[in-house]
Design an enzyme around this catalytic site. Structure first.
Site, PDB file in Angstrom:
ATOM      1  N   GLY A  55      -2.966 -14.844 105.608  1.00 57.48           N
ATOM      2  CA  GLY A  55      -3.803 -15.201 104.472  1.00 57.48           C
ATOM      3  C   GLY A  55      -5.027 -14.310 104.420  1.00 57.48           C
ATOM      4  O   GLY A  55      -5.403 -13.710 105.419  1.00 57.48           O
ATOM      5  N   CYS A  82      -0.466 -13.851 111.981  1.00 54.33           N
ATOM      6  CA  CYS A  82      -1.705 -13.259 111.496  1.00 54.33           C
ATOM      7  C   CYS A  82      -2.790 -14.321 111.274  1.00 54.33           C
ATOM      8  O   CYS A  82      -3.287 -14.871 112.231  1.00 54.33           O
ATOM      9  CB  CYS A  82      -1.443 -12.403 110.263  1.00 54.33           C
ATOM     10  SG  CYS A  82      -2.715 -11.163 110.035  1.00 54.33           S
ATOM     11  N   TYR A  83      -3.116 -14.683 110.012  1.00 49.71           N
ATOM     12  CA  TYR A  83      -4.108 -15.740 109.815  1.00 49.71           C
ATOM     13  C   TYR A  83      -3.687 -16.991 110.588  1.00 49.71           C
ATOM     14  O   TYR A  83      -4.523 -17.685 111.174  1.00 49.71           O
ATOM     15  CB  TYR A  83      -4.251 -16.069 108.323  1.00 49.71           C
ATOM     16  CG  TYR A  83      -5.363 -17.056 108.035  1.00 49.71           C
ATOM     17  CD1 TYR A  83      -6.664 -16.616 107.882  1.00 49.71           C
ATOM     18  CD2 TYR A  83      -5.103 -18.427 107.943  1.00 49.71           C
ATOM     19  CE1 TYR A  83      -7.689 -17.514 107.639  1.00 49.71           C
ATOM     20  CE2 TYR A  83      -6.120 -19.336 107.697  1.00 49.71           C
ATOM     21  CZ  TYR A  83      -7.417 -18.871 107.543  1.00 49.71           C
ATOM     22  OH  TYR A  83      -8.435 -19.773 107.304  1.00 49.71           O
ATOM     23  N   HIS A 169       3.019  -8.811 111.286  1.00 50.11           N
ATOM     24  CA  HIS A 169       3.874  -9.461 110.293  1.00 50.11           C
ATOM     25  C   HIS A 169       5.347  -9.210 110.605  1.00 50.11           C
ATOM     26  O   HIS A 169       5.906  -8.191 110.222  1.00 50.11           O
ATOM     27  CB  HIS A 169       3.529  -8.968 108.886  1.00 50.11           C
ATOM     28  CG  HIS A 169       2.212  -9.481 108.417  1.00 50.11           C
ATOM     29  ND1 HIS A 169       2.070 -10.711 107.820  1.00 50.11           N
ATOM     30  CD2 HIS A 169       0.969  -8.967 108.518  1.00 50.11           C
ATOM     31  CE1 HIS A 169       0.801 -10.919 107.548  1.00 50.11           C
ATOM     32  NE2 HIS A 169       0.106  -9.877 107.962  1.00 50.11           N
ATOM     33  N   GLU A 171       7.785 -10.613 109.339  1.00 46.91           N
ATOM     34  CA  GLU A 171       8.651 -10.830 108.179  1.00 46.91           C
ATOM     35  C   GLU A 171       8.885  -9.573 107.342  1.00 46.91           C
ATOM     36  O   GLU A 171       9.752  -9.557 106.489  1.00 46.91           O
ATOM     37  CB  GLU A 171       8.075 -11.955 107.306  1.00 46.91           C
ATOM     38  CG  GLU A 171       6.741 -11.654 106.626  1.00 46.91           C
ATOM     39  CD  GLU A 171       5.527 -11.894 107.512  1.00 46.91           C
ATOM     40  OE1 GLU A 171       5.669 -11.878 108.748  1.00 46.91           O
ATOM     41  OE2 GLU A 171       4.424 -12.060 106.969  1.00 46.91           O
ATOM     42  N   GLY A 224      21.119 -17.259  78.034  1.00 49.30           N
ATOM     43  CA  GLY A 224      22.047 -16.196  78.393  1.00 49.30           C
ATOM     44  C   GLY A 224      21.578 -15.457  79.634  1.00 49.30           C
ATOM     45  O   GLY A 224      22.320 -14.707  80.249  1.00 49.30           O
ATOM     46  N   GLY A 225      20.322 -15.667  80.020  1.00 53.38           N
ATOM     47  CA  GLY A 225      19.786 -15.092  81.252  1.00 53.38           C
ATOM     48  C   GLY A 225      20.379 -15.813  82.462  1.00 53.38           C
ATOM     49  O   GLY A 225      21.000 -16.869  82.320  1.00 53.38           O
ATOM     50  N   VAL A 226      20.164 -15.233  83.641  1.00 53.67           N
ATOM     51  CA  VAL A 226      20.814 -15.752  84.838  1.00 53.67           C
ATOM     52  C   VAL A 226      20.396 -17.204  85.144  1.00 53.67           C
ATOM     53  O   VAL A 226      21.251 -18.062  85.371  1.00 53.67           O
ATOM     54  CB  VAL A 226      20.492 -14.855  86.060  1.00 53.67           C
ATOM     55  CG1 VAL A 226      21.128 -15.405  87.319  1.00 53.67           C
ATOM     56  CG2 VAL A 226      20.962 -13.432  85.809  1.00 53.67           C
ATOM     57  N   ASP A 227      19.097 -17.462  85.123  1.00 51.32           N
ATOM     58  CA  ASP A 227      18.637 -18.776  85.574  1.00 51.32           C
ATOM     59  C   ASP A 227      19.145 -19.922  84.691  1.00 51.32           C
ATOM     60  O   ASP A 227      19.708 -20.895  85.195  1.00 51.32           O
ATOM     61  CB  ASP A 227      17.102 -18.821  85.631  1.00 51.32           C
ATOM     62  CG  ASP A 227      16.551 -17.750  86.564  1.00 51.32           C
ATOM     63  OD1 ASP A 227      17.332 -17.244  87.396  1.00 51.32           O
ATOM     64  OD2 ASP A 227      15.364 -17.420  86.454  1.00 51.32           O
ATOM     65  N   SER A 228      18.952 -19.784  83.379  1.00 51.06           N
ATOM     66  CA  SER A 228      19.376 -20.905  82.531  1.00 51.06           C
ATOM     67  C   SER A 228      20.896 -21.029  82.527  1.00 51.06           C
ATOM     68  O   SER A 228      21.443 -22.128  82.450  1.00 51.06           O
ATOM     69  CB  SER A 228      18.824 -20.763  81.106  1.00 51.06           C
ATOM     70  OG  SER A 228      19.478 -19.730  80.403  1.00 51.06           O
ATOM     71  N   SER A 229      21.598 -19.899  82.672  1.00 54.26           N
ATOM     72  CA  SER A 229      23.068 -19.970  82.664  1.00 54.26           C
ATOM     73  C   SER A 229      23.608 -20.643  83.912  1.00 54.26           C
ATOM     74  O   SER A 229      24.543 -21.447  83.839  1.00 54.26           O
ATOM     75  CB  SER A 229      23.657 -18.561  82.567  1.00 54.26           C
ATOM     76  OG  SER A 229      23.175 -17.909  81.434  1.00 54.26           O
ATOM     77  N   LYS A 368      15.935 -16.014  93.666  1.00 55.12           N
ATOM     78  CA  LYS A 368      16.809 -15.368  92.680  1.00 55.12           C
ATOM     79  C   LYS A 368      18.164 -14.952  93.263  1.00 55.12           C
ATOM     80  O   LYS A 368      19.210 -15.174  92.654  1.00 55.12           O
ATOM     81  CB  LYS A 368      16.099 -14.134  92.121  1.00 55.12           C
ATOM     82  CG  LYS A 368      16.751 -13.566  90.885  1.00 55.12           C
ATOM     83  CD  LYS A 368      16.271 -14.318  89.678  1.00 55.12           C
ATOM     84  CE  LYS A 368      16.827 -13.758  88.394  1.00 55.12           C
ATOM     85  NZ  LYS A 368      16.177 -14.407  87.244  1.00 55.12           N
TER      86      LYS A 368
HETATM   87  N1  GLN Z   1      -7.690 -12.353 106.780  1.00 56.11           N
HETATM   88  C1  GLN Z   1      -7.290 -12.226 108.151  1.00 56.11           C
HETATM   89  C2  GLN Z   1      -7.681 -10.850 108.705  1.00 56.11           C
HETATM   90  O1  GLN Z   1      -8.157 -10.039 107.980  1.00 56.11           O
HETATM   91  C3  GLN Z   1      -5.794 -12.426 108.256  1.00 56.11           C
HETATM   92  C4  GLN Z   1      -5.033 -11.332 107.602  1.00 56.11           C
HETATM   93  C5  GLN Z   1      -3.592 -11.677 107.412  1.00 56.11           C
HETATM   94  O2  GLN Z   1      -3.169 -12.816 107.597  1.00 56.11           O
HETATM   95  N2  GLN Z   1      -2.829 -10.704 106.992  1.00 56.11           N
HETATM   96  O3  GLN Z   1      -7.524 -10.593 109.879  1.00 56.11           O
END
Ligand code: GLN
Length: 512
Positions: A55, A82-83, A169, A171, A224-229, A368
């Site tokens: 965050g 991280c945060y 990170h 992820e 006709g788009g994916v989600d509503s279809s 999606k």
């Molecule tokens: N804001 C915090 C920092 O600057 C955490 C950053 C983050 O979660 N990517 O270290």
């Protein structure tokens, strides 16, 4: 099924949807909830593991996002990213401070505890992705360091409480073994089982729809788009003719769109679809209007009116179904600050809240790519599932300036050729969004020795992962040449064609 899940507490990281997707790709249900969700509500979901996201805030600032410390004492494994790491350290009595310089980009992680379940099968040295200003200067009591980089404590562990923290990170794909670490957390630490699959989802959702709807009727705006279809097909599977779809032909649709939709969903799937020809209504309201936002508003308003009129002709409708998908849901509960409105929302289908229906949103939990999988499993043909996004206002915002039927017809033809050629050249699925734009600019040309004075059109094709940023597609010259020949020869009304080579930002993908 949901009792085997991972809950991700959202502290506003731009990556939190990515965490959920990674986990789901492993076959485990994951959902993102705001960090301020009360503890009892989090526990009611019976998660097997909790991930605290990154965050933008700093934990030591007054009013920074925080959680109830009791969360750590529930016997549920926690992974702070991280945060999430900094917050855990801060709440448990350690120290976090601003680093001398911010660290952004790749760093080398050195694992200090090769036996840690989080690092099972991961080499002692690997690249990870960092993005932070703050760092842990003193670990909280009970925590040991299990990984570091040359500039920070990169990973910590609390054995008694089963809490893991990582500064990087995991992820994002730039973290070489990031997905493996998440997988280790999900399966080795949180002991989840693989049971999230689209097959299961379809079965369970059909059952839920049947129970919720009973013998009542459901109405759905099919675009006709994916989600509503996909939403329509799923609901139709559950309740058959109790579902009525309304398809509004605004006169601003792609070539043969109404025909295609009626063929696939009407004839093949036997859905009950009311196709409303509203071309004249839309075009007369739009006559002479050239300002993009004004056009969008007119189209949106008219759509709601047509939809309401049609809905009013039906009796006993209790539910309104919509193809809302998970990113929309997360977006609306997000902890991020208000972001600027670049354009009013694309979805014409956004119907006013005051309609007296209960909402039925069977795709609310899906990303999606999951929606597409569901669609394929339900037997929707590929060419309807792999479609590029198409904006609600349709050709209304691809005809620059004032819109009329002549221009719409010209654009439809040109666009159809571009798309057909992309498909023939096997390029359609290699670009994210492609279309033609018609400019209100005429220029001089020559055809069969005669002077022409016709419109200019633009080919636009963009590649993007998240539609937030995009590059123009590097389409082969011989391909562009073929498209150019066909459009200039076959479409009456266009005598000049250009290719848009702008990236987003500073341009946008659509022109209006
Ligand atoms: N804001 C915090 C920092 O600057 C955490 C950053 C983050 O979660 N990517 O270290």
């Amino acid at each position: 099924m949901k009792e085997n899940s991972i809950v991700i507490l959202d502290f506003g990281s731009q990556y939190n949807q990515l965490i959920a997707r990674r986990v789901r790709e492993m076959g485990v249900y994951a959902e993102v909830v705001p960090y301020f969700e009360p503890l009892d509500k989090i526990l009611a979901r019976k998660p097997k593991g909790i991930i605290l996201s990154g965050g933008p805030a700093s934990v030591y600032i007054e009013g920074a996002p925080t959680i109830d410390k009791e969360l750590y004492k529930q016997g549920i494994p926690v992974l702070g990213i991280c945060y999430g790491m900094q917050l855990t350290t801060h709440l448990m009595g350690g120290e976090v401070a601003r680093a001398d310089k911010q660290e952004f980009g790749k760093a080398e992680l050195i694992i200090d505890d090769a036996n840690s379940p989080l690092f099972k099968g991961i080499p002692n040295n690997s690249k990870v992705w960092m993005s932070h200003n703050d760092h842990v200067t003193k670990m909280a009591e009970g925590f040991v360091q299990i990984g570091h980089t040359d500039s920070c404590v990169a990973a910590t562990y609390n054995k008694d409480l089963n809490i893991y923290c990582i500064q990087f990170h995991a992820e994002v794909t730039h973290s070489e073994h990031g997905t493996d670490m998440l997988r280790n957390f999900v399966f080795n630490v949180a002991k989840c089982e693989k049971n999230w699959s689209m097959g299961n989802y379809i079965e369970e959702t059909i059952k839920n729809i049947k129970e919720t709807v009973g013998d009542k009727k459901v109405l759905l705006g099919l675009s006709g788009g994916v989600d509503s279809s996909v939403a329509a097909t799923l609901i139709h599977r559950a309740i058959g003719d109790q579902l009525t779809c309304i398809f509004v032909d605004t006169g601003l649709l792609r070539k043969d769109e109404a025909k295609k939709v009626m063929e696939v969903y009407g004839q093949n799937f036997h859905m009950n679809i009311k196709c409303v020809d509203a071309e004249e209504r839309f075009l007369s309201k739009l006559a002479g209007v050239s300002e993009p936002e004004a056009k969008r508003k007119i189209i949106g308003k008219e759509f709601v009116e047509v939809f309401n009129e049609e809905a009013g002709k039906l009796t006993d409708v209790e539910f309104l179904a919509q193809g809302t998908i998970y990113p929309d849901v997360i977006e609306s509960q997000s902890v991020k600050g208000p972001s600027m409105t670049i354009k009013s929302h694309h979805n014409v289908g956004g119907l006013p809240k005051e309609m007296k229906f209960k909402l039925l949103e069977p795709l609310r939990e899906l990303f999606k790519d999951e929606v597409r999988k569901v669609g394929r499993e339900l037997g929707i043909p590929d060419h309807m599932i792999d479609r590029h996004p198409f904006p609600g206002p349709g050709l209304g915002i691809r005809i620059l300036g004032a819109v009329d039927k002549e221009k719409a017809d010209i654009l439809r033809e040109a666009d159809d050729i571009f798309i057909e050629e992309l498909r023939k050249a096997d390029l359609y699925n290699k670009v994210s969004q492609a279309f033609v734009v018609l400019l209100p600019v005429k220029s001089v040309g020559v055809m069969g020795d005669e002077r022409t004075y016709e419109y200019t059109a633009v080919l636009r094709s963009a590649n993007t992962i998240d539609f937030m940023t995009a590059t123009w597609s590097h389409l082969p010259f011989d391909f562009l040449e073929r498209v150019s020949n066909r459009i200039l020869n076959e479409v009456k009304g266009i005598n000049r064609l250009t290719y848009d080579i702008s990236s987003k930002p500073p341009a946008t993908i659509e022109w209006e």
